[in-house]
Design an enzyme around this catalytic site. Structure first.
Site, short mmCIF file in Angstrom:
data_model
loop_
_atom_site.label_atom_id
_atom_site.label_comp_id
_atom_site.label_asym_id
_atom_site.label_seq_id
_atom_site.Cartn_x
_atom_site.Cartn_y
_atom_site.Cartn_z
N ARG A 176 112.27 37.29 -16.11
CA ARG A 176 111.49 38.52 -15.88
C ARG A 176 110.00 38.23 -15.89
NH1 ARG A 176 116.45 39.86 -18.26
NH2 ARG A 176 117.43 41.54 -17.07
N ASP A 198 117.32 35.64 -12.96
CA ASP A 198 117.78 37.03 -12.97
C ASP A 198 117.40 37.66 -11.64
OD1 ASP A 198 118.58 39.73 -14.04
OD2 ASP A 198 118.62 38.57 -15.90
N HIS A 254 123.31 39.80 -11.47
CA HIS A 254 121.92 39.41 -11.75
C HIS A 254 121.48 38.27 -10.84
CE1 HIS A 254 121.21 41.98 -15.26
NE2 HIS A 254 122.47 41.74 -15.59
N GLU A 297 127.05 42.90 -16.66
CA GLU A 297 126.46 43.87 -15.73
C GLU A 297 126.60 43.44 -14.26
OE1 GLU A 297 123.04 45.40 -18.87
OE2 GLU A 297 122.54 43.85 -17.40
#
Length: 323
Positions: free
Chosen positions: A132, A161, A232, A293
């Site tokens: 990030r 990511d 991701h 996720e």
């Protein structure tokens, strides 16, 4: 959590009377197997530490647990080089704050104490997310120093990511040419929907990563890399749209992306290439693949993730590693 058979035992400190003097003239006596610890300690304390009697003594006692140590005055005994290293970290913590600066005095008074200590847990980890927000190598090395100072021994390095891809992979140059960069970053929480309007990016060369691994190893920190898959992965898809359902930019907002790997043959070969490269660079038995996720919207509702995870686990097992 892996406790590695270590019995819980709190830090035991017995105060003594008076102080000892630690300075440039202090000799250090240690066996050859502790040469790395001595070199490190000389650097952080800015002391030449000539060898000799009557000063700081470092020794190994195999009768102690590997990461256990004792301190009696200026004698530090560990169950291994790692134990001696942690004893030296406690010695640093006994010094005044000025001892942690890169400039200033090089001689300090050390309180006379007797310390007996060993870790409760074998895995003492901290996670650093450079996907990030990219951090230059120097900052990562500084983070390793801080982790080691607090006797943490695992650095979980989150390398990729949706918002950025941070490592080179042989044969896949666009990962760093395109996937390592995004047009802007989100400010604050998602519900505010505000962006800074500034491009952000960066990546680590293979040489950079080897430097991080070596630097951490000298401080008894194991680096466990993580490359998220099959979710991701929007940054990788931005570099190679054929890995997903079509062209997508590197994601600029936080949250969960529905753009995931398509699990076709090219995607599977890509993931194997990534894992092979991680195995070549990182000696860690464990290789993180995230696995969280991963929306199935682009898979026509079929959940193929257990099949994918099993294939990656088999591939890593053939390399002597595990996910």
């Amino acid at each position: 959590m892996d406790v590695s058979g270590l019995v819980p035992q709190p830090l035991s400190v017995t105060p003594g009377a008076g102080v000892l003097r630690l300075g440039p003239e202090t000799p250090v006596d240690s066996p050859a197997e502790l040469a790395g610890v001595v070199q490190w300690l000389r650097g952080v304390l800015r002391c030449p530490f000539p060898a000799g009697e009557g000063g700081l003594k470092l020794r190994v006692d195999p009768g102690l647990a590997p990461e256990a140590y004792t301190i009696h005055g200026l004698e530090i005994t560990g169950g291994s080089a790692a134990g001696v290293f942690y004893g030296c970290q406690t010695l640093r913590q006994l010094l005044p704050p000025a001892a942690l600066r890169r400039a200033g005095p090089t001689g300090w008074a050390v309180p006379v104490v007797a310390v007996e200590d060993r870790p409760r847990f074998g895995w003492r980890g901290v996670m650093l997310d450079v996907a990030r927000h990219y951090m230059p190598v120097a900052d990562v090395l500084r983070f390793v120093d801080l982790a080691a100072f607090h006797k943490l021994n695992v650095l979980h390095l989150h390398l990729t990511d949706d918002q950025g891809w941070r490592l080179e992979v042989p044969g896949w140059p666009r990962l760093t040419e395109a996937g390592a960069w995004r047009s802007e970053s989100m400010l604050g929480a998602r519900q505010h929907a505000r962006f800074d309007g500034r491009p952000h990016g960066g990546f680590y060369t293979t040489g950079d990563l080897r430097e991080i691994v070596a630097y951490a190893g000298e401080r008894h920190v194991r680096v466990v890399p993580e490359v998220d898959m099959p979710g991701h992965m929007q940054a990788a898809i931005a570099a190679y749209p054929s890995l997903g359902a079509g062209p997508q930019p590197t994601r600029t907002s936080w949250g969960i992306s529905s753009h995931v790997l398509n699990l076709g043959e090219e995607s599977m070969n890509f993931c194997r290439a990534v894992l092979d490269h991680l195995c070549d660079v990182f000696p860690s038995e464990l290789i993180g693949i995230g696995g969280d996720e991963c929306p199935t919207d682009e898979w026509d509702g079929a959940d193929r993730q257990p099949w994918f995870t099993a294939r990656m686990a088999d591939h890593l097992a053939a390399r002597g590693r595990r996910i």
